[in-house]
Design a protein around this motif. Structure first.
Motif, short mmCIF file in Angstrom:
data_model
loop_
_atom_site.label_atom_id
_atom_site.label_comp_id
_atom_site.label_asym_id
_atom_site.label_seq_id
_atom_site.Cartn_x
_atom_site.Cartn_y
_atom_site.Cartn_z
N ALA A 1 0.83 -1.21 0.00
CA ALA A 1 0.00 0.00 0.00
C ALA A 1 0.86 1.26 0.00
O ALA A 1 0.64 2.17 -0.80
CB ALA A 1 -0.92 -0.01 1.22
N VAL A 2 1.84 1.32 0.88
CA VAL A 2 2.63 2.55 1.03
C VAL A 2 3.83 2.53 0.08
O VAL A 2 4.04 3.47 -0.70
CB VAL A 2 3.08 2.74 2.49
N ALA B 1 2.70 6.82 -6.56
CA ALA B 1 1.84 7.91 -7.01
C ALA B 1 2.46 9.27 -6.69
O ALA B 1 2.42 10.20 -7.50
CB ALA B 1 0.47 7.79 -6.35
N LEU B 2 3.08 9.36 -5.49
CA LEU B 2 3.74 10.62 -5.11
C LEU B 2 4.88 10.95 -6.07
O LEU B 2 5.04 12.09 -6.52
CB LEU B 2 4.31 10.51 -3.69
N LEU C 1 1.37 4.31 -2.73
CA LEU C 1 1.34 5.75 -2.47
C LEU C 1 2.65 6.43 -2.84
O LEU C 1 2.65 7.52 -3.42
CB LEU C 1 1.00 6.00 -1.01
#
Lengths: 220, 115
Positions: B64-65, B72-73, B69
């Motif tokens: 997930a991280v 995506a960042l 994320l």
């Protein structure tokens, strides 16, 4: 390929160090596994990972919440850089996001709940919640109309504030930081995890907000 | 289960080698977009490795991280880098170094205030 010449020695040195440390580990490490297993019944949950993160080492998680908040403040302090275009609306993306976001929110709630007795918990649930928020943002959803600054800030602060309040209470009542009474430990951990999930999800989403974020009223 | 053990060894070996290869490719690539995609793949394989190590909690967090994320960042950061054109020549993914001409660039001119 100028950079590659330095890359290899730069990577090999730590790799060799890591390899050496792994090889020099003792054959049978004692670890803290038995200690955790012995204390499981007073932790209030049956998943050892959650027990360690929220109960035995709750202090670490308390600090992690503040680290996340600080990271967000750091990103927001760079807010002036973005020259972002409005996202073009796309039928496929819109439809997919409409389907996915409710499912993601449900999955986050499930992960939060299941964390007490199986793999899951606040960070995983918060990350899934953050993914839902990021997907919405990337597909063109903007929150500066509906989400006024105050609710956003309250959601961001919920986790750290809940942890601080819990620390204060346990410090006053039990005399130790984040030492829950065993009878209520389960429900207290669930409350903390819920607040932490909301905060983590909103923080991760807020990392993607551009400079129209509600902190700058003059720019919205 | 006995028959599966050699298969598991092969799978683990492939996983480890794949991780090393992806990590190297992600670092050595000069194309930033390619690096980010490789980084995301690295994160997903890493989650698989954590799952193989019987650490499903870490696997979930990594997927997930680490992959989702962070990927995506990084992609958002890359898009903004292109917008502001502050990337150094040769590092910017979309344009080859020849295209880089700071004096003709609109955003650079606005930044300097001599528009």
């Amino acid at each position: 390929m100028e950079r590659n010449r330095w890359l290899l020695p730069l990577l090999l040195t730590p790799a060799m160090g890591l390899g050496y440390s792994v090889l020099s580990l003792p054959e049978h490490a004692q670890g803290l596994q038995h200690l955790v297993a012995d204390k499981m019944e007073v932790s209030g949950v049956s998943n050892p990972v959650t027990a360690v993160l929220l109960n035995f080492r709750g202090y670490d998680t308390l600090l992690e919440m503040f680290v996340l908040l600080l990271a967000l403040l750091g990103v927001w302090s760079l807010g002036g850089l973005s020259l972002r275009r409005e996202a073009a609306s796309d039928l496929v993306l819109d439809t997919m996001v409409r389907f996915l976001v409710p499912v993601l929110i449900l999955a986050a709630a499930y992960l939060l709940w299941v964390g007490a007795h199986a793999p899951g918990g606040a960070f995983q649930a918060g990350a899934v919640l953050g993914a839902a928020g990021v997907l919405s943002l990337l597909s063109g959803w903007r929150c500066h109309l509906g989400l006024a600054p105050l609710p956003l800030r309250l959601a961001l602060a919920a986790g750290p504030v809940a942890f601080l309040a819990m620390s204060g209470c346990t410090l006053l009542i039990a005399g130790r930081l984040l030492q829950y009474p065993p009878a209520q430990a389960g429900i207290l951990i669930l409350i903390l995890e819920t607040a932490a999930t909301v905060s983590i999800g909103v923080t991760l989403t807020a990392l993607f907000l551009d400079k129209q974020h509600p902190g700058n009223k003059d720019q919205t | 289960m006995e028959a599966l053990i050699p298969l598991q060894w092969i799978f683990d070996a492939l996983l480890g080698l794949g991780l090393l290869w992806l990590g190297w490719q992600a670092l050595a690539s000069t194309d930033l977009f390619r690096s980010i995609v490789l980084f995301i793949s690295f994160g997903l394989l890493m989650a698989l490795a954590w799952a193989r190590l019987d650490a499903p909690d870490v696997a979930l967090a990594e997927a997930a991280v680490g992959a989702g994320l962070t990927g995506a960042l990084l992609l958002t950061a890359l898009a903004r880098l292109k917008d502001t054109s502050i990337a150094a020549p040769g590092i910017d993914a979309g344009h080859p170094p020849i295209d880089y001409a700071p004096d003709d660039d609109e955003s650079t001119r606005i930044k300097r205030g001599d528009d």
